[in-house]
Design an enzyme around this catalytic site. Sequence first.
Site, short mmCIF file in Angstrom:
data_model
loop_
_atom_site.label_atom_id
_atom_site.label_comp_id
_atom_site.label_asym_id
_atom_site.label_seq_id
_atom_site.Cartn_x
_atom_site.Cartn_y
_atom_site.Cartn_z
N GLU A 130 8.60 16.64 -67.70
CA GLU A 130 9.19 16.43 -66.42
C GLU A 130 8.43 15.42 -65.30
O GLU A 130 9.23 14.46 -64.61
CB GLU A 130 9.45 17.58 -65.71
CG GLU A 130 10.31 18.57 -66.43
CD GLU A 130 9.30 19.37 -67.24
OE1 GLU A 130 8.22 19.39 -67.48
OE2 GLU A 130 10.21 20.62 -67.64
N ASP A 136 -3.95 23.21 -74.96
CA ASP A 136 -5.01 24.17 -74.51
C ASP A 136 -4.46 24.36 -73.19
O ASP A 136 -5.00 23.94 -71.90
CB ASP A 136 -6.25 23.50 -74.49
CG ASP A 136 -7.28 24.59 -73.83
OD1 ASP A 136 -7.24 25.86 -73.62
OD2 ASP A 136 -8.53 23.96 -73.61
N ASN A 178 14.04 19.63 -75.62
CA ASN A 178 12.65 19.26 -75.67
C ASN A 178 11.97 20.48 -76.42
O ASN A 178 10.88 21.15 -76.28
CB ASN A 178 11.74 19.27 -74.39
CG ASN A 178 11.63 17.65 -74.08
OD1 ASN A 178 11.84 16.67 -75.01
ND2 ASN A 178 11.28 17.26 -72.82
N ARG A 213 9.76 22.85 -78.57
CA ARG A 213 8.45 22.49 -79.00
C ARG A 213 8.10 23.71 -79.77
O ARG A 213 7.62 24.81 -79.30
CB ARG A 213 7.36 22.43 -77.83
CG ARG A 213 7.40 21.34 -77.11
CD ARG A 213 7.11 19.98 -77.47
NE ARG A 213 7.15 18.78 -76.90
CZ ARG A 213 8.55 17.98 -76.72
NH1 ARG A 213 9.48 18.40 -77.68
NH2 ARG A 213 8.40 17.00 -76.21
N THR A 244 8.62 8.94 -75.20
CA THR A 244 10.05 8.11 -75.46
C THR A 244 11.27 8.69 -75.02
O THR A 244 11.94 8.24 -74.07
CB THR A 244 10.25 7.75 -77.02
OG1 THR A 244 8.95 7.19 -77.60
CG2 THR A 244 11.39 6.47 -77.24
N GLY A 245 11.37 10.07 -75.37
CA GLY A 245 12.87 10.70 -74.92
C GLY A 245 12.61 10.84 -73.43
O GLY A 245 13.97 10.68 -72.80
N ASP A 246 11.66 11.14 -72.58
CA ASP A 246 11.47 11.17 -71.41
C ASP A 246 11.74 9.82 -70.80
O ASP A 246 12.32 9.68 -69.60
CB ASP A 246 10.03 11.74 -70.86
CG ASP A 246 9.53 12.88 -71.73
OD1 ASP A 246 10.43 13.79 -71.85
OD2 ASP A 246 8.34 13.01 -71.77
N ASP A 288 1.63 8.50 -72.06
CA ASP A 288 3.07 9.14 -71.97
C ASP A 288 4.06 8.32 -71.03
O ASP A 288 5.07 8.70 -71.18
CB ASP A 288 2.99 10.56 -71.33
CG ASP A 288 2.58 11.59 -72.55
OD1 ASP A 288 1.67 11.55 -73.08
OD2 ASP A 288 3.21 12.74 -72.23
O1 KDG Z 1 7.76 14.53 -74.26
C1 KDG Z 1 6.29 14.41 -73.97
C2 KDG Z 1 5.61 15.76 -73.76
O2 KDG Z 1 5.76 16.27 -74.93
C3 KDG Z 1 4.20 15.56 -73.44
O3 KDG Z 1 4.25 14.86 -72.12
C4 KDG Z 1 3.47 16.71 -73.53
O4 KDG Z 1 4.72 17.96 -71.73
C5 KDG Z 1 4.33 17.84 -73.08
C6 KDG Z 1 4.49 19.10 -73.82
O5 KDG Z 1 4.61 20.05 -73.38
O6 KDG Z 1 4.76 18.88 -75.09
#
Ligand code: KDG
Length: 313
Positions: A36, A105, A166, A168, A257-259, A295
């Site tokens: 963000e 971390d 996003n 993860r 890149t997406g951000d 980033d």
């Molecule tokens: O989109 C980039 C993000 O993945 C990086 O800034 C780290 O925010 C992050 C995450 O939680 O993965």
Amino acid sequence: MSDLVTFGETMLRLSTPVGERLETARELDLRIGGAESNVAVAAARLGTDATWLSKLPDSPLGRRVTGELRSHGVDPEIHWADSDRQGLYFIERASPPRETNVVYDRSDAAITTARPDDFDRSAVTDASVFFTCGITPALSDRLAETTDELLRTAQKAGTTTAFDINYRSKLWSPPEAREQLSGLFPAIDVLVAAERDIRTIFGYDGRPNDIATALNSDFGFRTVIVTRGKEGAIARHDGRLFEQPAFETETVDSVGTGDAFVGGFLSKRIDGAAVPEALEYGAATAALKQTVEGDLAVVTPSDVEKLVDPEGS
Ligand code: KDG
């Protein structure tokens, strides 16, 4: 208050040089990164008045984050915590066949306990656009509730709410993400989703156009953007479909890149541009980001305009 307000975690980012392993590297490059705030930086550098809301430890590490964001023109609105910790993330950069690896971390970072009351409501109710993403509700149950409440508060006040899925996989599983994100969807006006995330979490198949159309009609978003990496992006907005190819680029660092795409797109929309123009601006911002280490999309409006219209500038 700012035109664009974003909410989420920003970590310190420590990365190895290419070819070094985290186990043995003697030097790590120290920067900041968080989806963000990356969006806020791209938009601020392109001329948008941007605020980033978060909770940080009142320590040199927390102040490192705000100092860097300010240097790019972002206004940080922070709930400072006395003793909580600053999240970190490590990147082990690699050449093929090894893949770049990310190690988080970040458990118990200050933001994981953030409540809506930690922030001035007018931050989100007075903004034109409020942006957050799927990383934030994955960080703690508390933060999932706070994300939900901030999105609803913003939307109720007439602020456009924008959200990037996003996904993860190090933070949650597809079923967990599906359940939480579906609960947030009614409060989202503009949804951005990587094609692979939508397939992984929601099991949509078919062509990207069909995915954008299905998301639009299944959840009632005003705008859906499906991002496809080197294949560009597809948007469905007010019943119309738009396609945007990606700009060719040499990749130095693809993180963020997406951000950058979202920051460029929102900045242009806030300026009053139509969706196709904003998509092109987002794609150009994303391409330029990839040529830069770190980033953040360290770009200027004229860099982006030159790429969009090489003849005109
Ligand atoms: O989109 C980039 C993000 O993945 C990086 O800034 C780290 O925010 C992050 C995450 O939680 O993965």
